[in-house]
Design a protein around this motif. Structure first.
Motif, PDB file in Angstrom:
ATOM      1  N   GLN A 121       0.819  -1.219   0.000  1.00 27.57           N
ATOM      2  CA  GLN A 121       0.000   0.000   0.000  1.00 27.57           C
ATOM      3  C   GLN A 121       0.849   1.263   0.000  1.00 27.57           C
ATOM      4  OE1 GLN A 121       0.526  -1.974   2.569  1.00 27.57           O
ATOM      5  NE2 GLN A 121       0.986  -0.706   4.361  1.00 27.57           N
ATOM      6  N   LEU A 122       2.116   1.134   0.354  1.00 25.47           N
ATOM      7  CA  LEU A 122       3.008   2.289   0.418  1.00 25.47           C
ATOM      8  C   LEU A 122       3.686   2.592  -0.909  1.00 25.47           C
ATOM      9  CD1 LEU A 122       4.860   1.568   3.801  1.00 25.47           C
ATOM     10  CD2 LEU A 122       2.956   3.144   3.426  1.00 25.47           C
ATOM     11  N   ILE A 123       3.652   1.639  -1.845  1.00 21.26           N
ATOM     12  CA  ILE A 123       4.476   1.722  -3.054  1.00 21.26           C
ATOM     13  C   ILE A 123       3.621   1.470  -4.283  1.00 21.26           C
ATOM     14  CG2 ILE A 123       6.503   0.753  -4.214  1.00 21.26           C
ATOM     15  CD1 ILE A 123       7.360  -0.255  -1.375  1.00 21.26           C
ATOM     16  N   SER A 124       3.676   2.390  -5.242  1.00 18.60           N
ATOM     17  CA  SER A 124       2.903   2.209  -6.479  1.00 18.60           C
ATOM     18  C   SER A 124       3.695   1.436  -7.523  1.00 18.60           C
ATOM     19  CB  SER A 124       2.476   3.558  -7.043  1.00 18.60           C
ATOM     20  OG  SER A 124       3.601   4.357  -7.353  1.00 18.60           O
ATOM     21  N   LYS A 125       5.011   1.695  -7.586  1.00 15.23           N
ATOM     22  CA  LYS A 125       5.877   0.979  -8.514  1.00 15.23           C
ATOM     23  C   LYS A 125       7.230   0.765  -7.857  1.00 15.23           C
ATOM     24  CE  LYS A 125       3.704   2.319 -12.875  1.00 15.23           C
ATOM     25  NZ  LYS A 125       3.887   2.908 -14.224  1.00 15.23           N
ATOM     26  N   LEU A 126       7.865  -0.353  -8.224  1.00 16.41           N
ATOM     27  CA  LEU A 126       9.156  -0.727  -7.658  1.00 16.41           C
ATOM     28  C   LEU A 126      10.191  -0.819  -8.772  1.00 16.41           C
ATOM     29  CD1 LEU A 126      10.839  -1.814  -5.212  1.00 16.41           C
ATOM     30  CD2 LEU A 126      10.059  -4.109  -5.873  1.00 16.41           C
ATOM     31  N   ILE A 127      11.356  -0.210  -8.547  1.00 15.13           N
ATOM     32  CA  ILE A 127      12.443  -0.248  -9.522  1.00 15.13           C
ATOM     33  C   ILE A 127      13.702  -0.712  -8.802  1.00 15.13           C
ATOM     34  CG2 ILE A 127      13.863   1.113 -11.090  1.00 15.13           C
ATOM     35  CD1 ILE A 127      11.169   3.012 -11.016  1.00 15.13           C
ATOM     36  N   ILE A 128      14.258  -1.815  -9.276  1.00 16.17           N
ATOM     37  CA  ILE A 128      15.409  -2.453  -8.628  1.00 16.17           C
ATOM     38  C   ILE A 128      16.610  -2.423  -9.559  1.00 16.17           C
ATOM     39  CG2 ILE A 128      16.327  -4.636  -7.760  1.00 16.17           C
ATOM     40  CD1 ILE A 128      14.289  -3.554  -5.846  1.00 16.17           C
ATOM     41  N   LEU A 129      17.742  -1.984  -9.028  1.00 15.41           N
ATOM     42  CA  LEU A 129      18.998  -2.003  -9.777  1.00 15.41           C
ATOM     43  C   LEU A 129      19.962  -2.959  -9.081  1.00 15.41           C
ATOM     44  CD1 LEU A 129      17.702   1.004 -10.061  1.00 15.41           C
ATOM     45  CD2 LEU A 129      19.965   1.625 -10.918  1.00 15.41           C
ATOM     46  N   ASN A 130      20.320  -4.029  -9.757  1.00 19.16           N
ATOM     47  CA  ASN A 130      21.316  -4.991  -9.280  1.00 19.16           C
ATOM     48  C   ASN A 130      21.187  -5.271  -7.785  1.00 19.16           C
ATOM     49  OD1 ASN A 130      22.532  -4.356 -12.017  1.00 19.16           O
ATOM     50  ND2 ASN A 130      23.968  -5.895 -11.240  1.00 19.16           N
ATOM     51  N   ALA A 131      20.034  -5.765  -7.426  1.00 23.63           N
ATOM     52  CA  ALA A 131      19.799  -6.309  -6.091  1.00 23.63           C
ATOM     53  C   ALA A 131      18.994  -7.577  -6.299  1.00 23.63           C
ATOM     54  CB  ALA A 131      19.031  -5.321  -5.210  1.00 23.63           C
ATOM     55  N   ALA A 132      19.587  -8.701  -5.977  1.00 20.57           N
ATOM     56  CA  ALA A 132      18.925  -9.976  -6.230  1.00 20.57           C
ATOM     57  C   ALA A 132      17.682 -10.109  -5.360  1.00 20.57           C
ATOM     58  CB  ALA A 132      19.873 -11.133  -5.957  1.00 20.57           C
ATOM     59  N   HIS A 133      16.627 -10.658  -5.942  1.00 17.31           N
ATOM     60  CA  HIS A 133      15.408 -10.952  -5.183  1.00 17.31           C
ATOM     61  C   HIS A 133      15.758 -11.924  -4.059  1.00 17.31           C
ATOM     62  CE1 HIS A 133      11.548 -12.784  -4.223  1.00 17.31           C
ATOM     63  NE2 HIS A 133      10.957 -11.746  -4.799  1.00 17.31           N
ATOM     64  N   PRO A 134      15.254 -11.715  -2.841  1.00 18.88           N
ATOM     65  CA  PRO A 134      15.649 -12.568  -1.713  1.00 18.88           C
ATOM     66  C   PRO A 134      15.412 -14.057  -1.947  1.00 18.88           C
ATOM     67  CG  PRO A 134      14.435 -10.660  -0.924  1.00 18.88           C
ATOM     68  CD  PRO A 134      14.344 -10.629  -2.419  1.00 18.88           C
ATOM     69  N   SER A 135      14.354 -14.395  -2.667  1.00 21.52           N
ATOM     70  CA  SER A 135      14.056 -15.816  -2.892  1.00 21.52           C
ATOM     71  C   SER A 135      15.028 -16.436  -3.884  1.00 21.52           C
ATOM     72  CB  SER A 135      12.616 -15.986  -3.386  1.00 21.52           C
ATOM     73  OG  SER A 135      11.699 -15.448  -2.450  1.00 21.52           O
ATOM     74  N   THR A 136      15.293 -15.730  -4.989  1.00 27.08           N
ATOM     75  CA  THR A 136      16.215 -16.300  -5.975  1.00 27.08           C
ATOM     76  C   THR A 136      17.658 -16.251  -5.466  1.00 27.08           C
ATOM     77  OG1 THR A 136      16.486 -14.202  -7.188  1.00 27.08           O
ATOM     78  CG2 THR A 136      14.690 -15.654  -7.870  1.00 27.08           C
ATOM     79  N   PHE A 137      18.000 -15.212  -4.705  1.00 28.16           N
ATOM     80  CA  PHE A 137      19.348 -15.131  -4.143  1.00 28.16           C
ATOM     81  C   PHE A 137      19.585 -16.271  -3.151  1.00 28.16           C
ATOM     82  CE2 PHE A 137      22.192 -13.434  -0.742  1.00 28.16           C
ATOM     83  CZ  PHE A 137      23.362 -13.445  -1.481  1.00 28.16           C
ATOM     84  N   THR A 138      18.621 -16.533  -2.309  1.00 22.40           N
ATOM     85  CA  THR A 138      18.758 -17.633  -1.352  1.00 22.40           C
ATOM     86  C   THR A 138      18.883 -18.959  -2.085  1.00 22.40           C
ATOM     87  OG1 THR A 138      17.408 -16.374   0.215  1.00 22.40           O
ATOM     88  CG2 THR A 138      17.774 -18.691   0.710  1.00 22.40           C
ATOM     89  N   ARG A 139      18.082 -19.127  -3.127  1.00 23.98           N
ATOM     90  CA  ARG A 139      18.171 -20.339  -3.956  1.00 23.98           C
ATOM     91  C   ARG A 139      19.573 -20.515  -4.525  1.00 23.98           C
ATOM     92  NH1 ARG A 139      15.142 -19.226  -9.089  1.00 23.98           N
ATOM     93  NH2 ARG A 139      17.186 -18.350  -9.654  1.00 23.98           N
ATOM     94  N   GLU A 140      20.128 -19.422  -5.055  1.00 28.30           N
ATOM     95  CA  GLU A 140      21.465 -19.507  -5.646  1.00 28.30           C
ATOM     96  C   GLU A 140      22.532 -19.741  -4.580  1.00 28.30           C
ATOM     97  OE1 GLU A 140      21.953 -19.771  -8.936  1.00 28.30           O
ATOM     98  OE2 GLU A 140      19.756 -19.721  -8.976  1.00 28.30           O
ATOM     99  N   MET A 141      22.367 -19.153  -3.402  1.00 25.01           N
ATOM    100  CA  MET A 141      23.328 -19.396  -2.321  1.00 25.01           C
ATOM    101  C   MET A 141      23.330 -20.871  -1.917  1.00 25.01           C
ATOM    102  SD  MET A 141      25.234 -16.838  -1.307  1.00 25.01           S
ATOM    103  CE  MET A 141      25.606 -16.896   0.452  1.00 25.01           C
ATOM    104  N   ILE A 142      22.181 -21.496  -1.968  1.00 21.80           N
ATOM    105  CA  ILE A 142      22.079 -22.919  -1.614  1.00 21.80           C
ATOM    106  C   ILE A 142      22.672 -23.794  -2.717  1.00 21.80           C
ATOM    107  CG2 ILE A 142      20.463 -24.825  -1.202  1.00 21.80           C
ATOM    108  CD1 ILE A 142      18.586 -22.740   0.094  1.00 21.80           C
ATOM    109  N   ASN A 143      22.338 -23.497  -3.968  1.00 21.28           N
ATOM    110  CA  ASN A 143      22.605 -24.414  -5.069  1.00 21.28           C
ATOM    111  C   ASN A 143      23.779 -24.045  -5.964  1.00 21.28           C
ATOM    112  OD1 ASN A 143      20.261 -25.999  -4.431  1.00 21.28           O
ATOM    113  ND2 ASN A 143      18.989 -24.428  -5.407  1.00 21.28           N
TER     114      ASN A 143
END
Length: 313
Positions: A121-143
């Motif tokens: 509710q606080l954010i209308s749009k999100l723009i990310i520059l070279n910050a891995a998504h926590p779920s995919t980053f955790t996946r890559e750290m594991i695998n």
């Protein structure tokens, strides 16, 4: 561009931020908030602030622990769930009547991803520059052993000698091993001098490193010759190290329009972090920059600004 320096107190923590906006008697301008990463400060966004200040209210804070913002001493303050709650209060205080457009890089992005998931509710749009998504980053750290190798520098930062390593030889570690650009002339002597002033702020290095000490995805160290030479075989905090089997993949789902800008020559993240991103981000636009590093907003400011402008318009 005229910047005004402001301060706001959130949960007894003073946050310094800069703001640049044209005052208008018509409808309020949309607010863009820019969250920097390690080891930066609000000034890393100068080229974006300058570009967007004519049409938007633009705000760039020093994250807690950095530069002129307060640096809470409690380690628990820097745990990601607390940072999310804290920055949600900051955004609500900055823009109490309408959602903001949130732009974030590196550690700013590590906060912004779950912030958008849990406080949409606080954010209308999100723009990310070279910050891995926590779920995919955790996946890559594991695998992915390459991701673990790329993240090995974190063990140096959280070691008992981490602060002295960073401060040694006038912050040589940060200027020569962290802020490494694929484009010559990006981090000039003048720019580095500005950053050194930021890093010399009382308690700033400890505050910056607190983010890494609280990381939930930190896997056991896989030594290599380069990282051993850099760290002089310093011990790390054993309480922080996990077997990869102990690391759980968080389910962080984003349901607001999201733009990801990604420099493919990132020394900190493997590009595999982008794989299956749409599983977690329903409405995602991805733009890759092949010959660009982790520091894409410094290396390609014009292209980054145009991509953001096109997305939010």
């Amino acid at each position: 561009m005229k910047l005004t320096h402001q301060n706001i107190v959130v949960d007894n923590v003073n946050i310094h931020y800069v703001e640049s906006a044209k005052k208008t008697t018509q409808k309020p301008m949309q607010t863009l908030i820019f969250l920097h990463g390690f080891p930066e400060y609000w000034g890393s966004w100068k080229q974006q602030l300058n570009y967007f200040s004519d049409s938007y209210r633009v705000i760039a804070p020093d994250l807690p622990g950095y530069n002129q913002s307060d640096k809470p001493s409690e380690a628990g303050f820097y745990a990601v769930p607390n940072l999310i709650a804290f920055m949600a209060k900051f955004i609500a205080a900055i823009s109490p009547t309408q959602p903001v457009i949130l732009v974030a890089h590196d550690w700013g992005g590590a906060i912004a991803w779950p912030l958008a998931a849990f406080h949409p509710q606080l954010i209308s749009k999100l723009i990310i520059l070279n910050a891995a998504h926590p779920s995919t980053f955790t996946r890559e750290m594991i695998n992915n052993p390459i991701q673990r190798q790329k993240s090995a520098y974190i063990h140096q930062l959280i070691s008992p000698c981490g602060e002295s390593l960073v401060e040694k030889d006038d912050f040589n570690y940060l200027t020569e091993h962290i802020m490494v650009s694929t484009k010559e002339g990006v981090f000039t002597d003048e720019v580095r001098a500005q950053y050194r002033q930021v890093w010399r702020q009382d308690g700033a290095i400890n505050g910056m490193l607190q983010y890494y000490r609280a990381m939930p995805q930190l896997a056991a160290h896989e030594p290599d010759d380069e990282s051993e030479n850099l760290s002089n075989k310093q011990p790390v905090h054993s309480a922080q190290i996990k077997n990869t089997a102990e690391i759980k993949i968080p389910n962080i789902r984003i349901n607001i329009p999201t733009l990801v800008l990604w420099g493919e020559q990132d020394l900190a993240f493997v590009n595999d972090n982008l794989n299956d991103l749409n599983r977690y981000v329903a409405n995602c636009t991805l733009i890759r920059f092949p010959n660009t590093s982790h520091w894409l907003h410094h290396e390609r400011p014009d292209e980054v600004n145009r991509a953001i402008a096109e997305f939010i318009n």
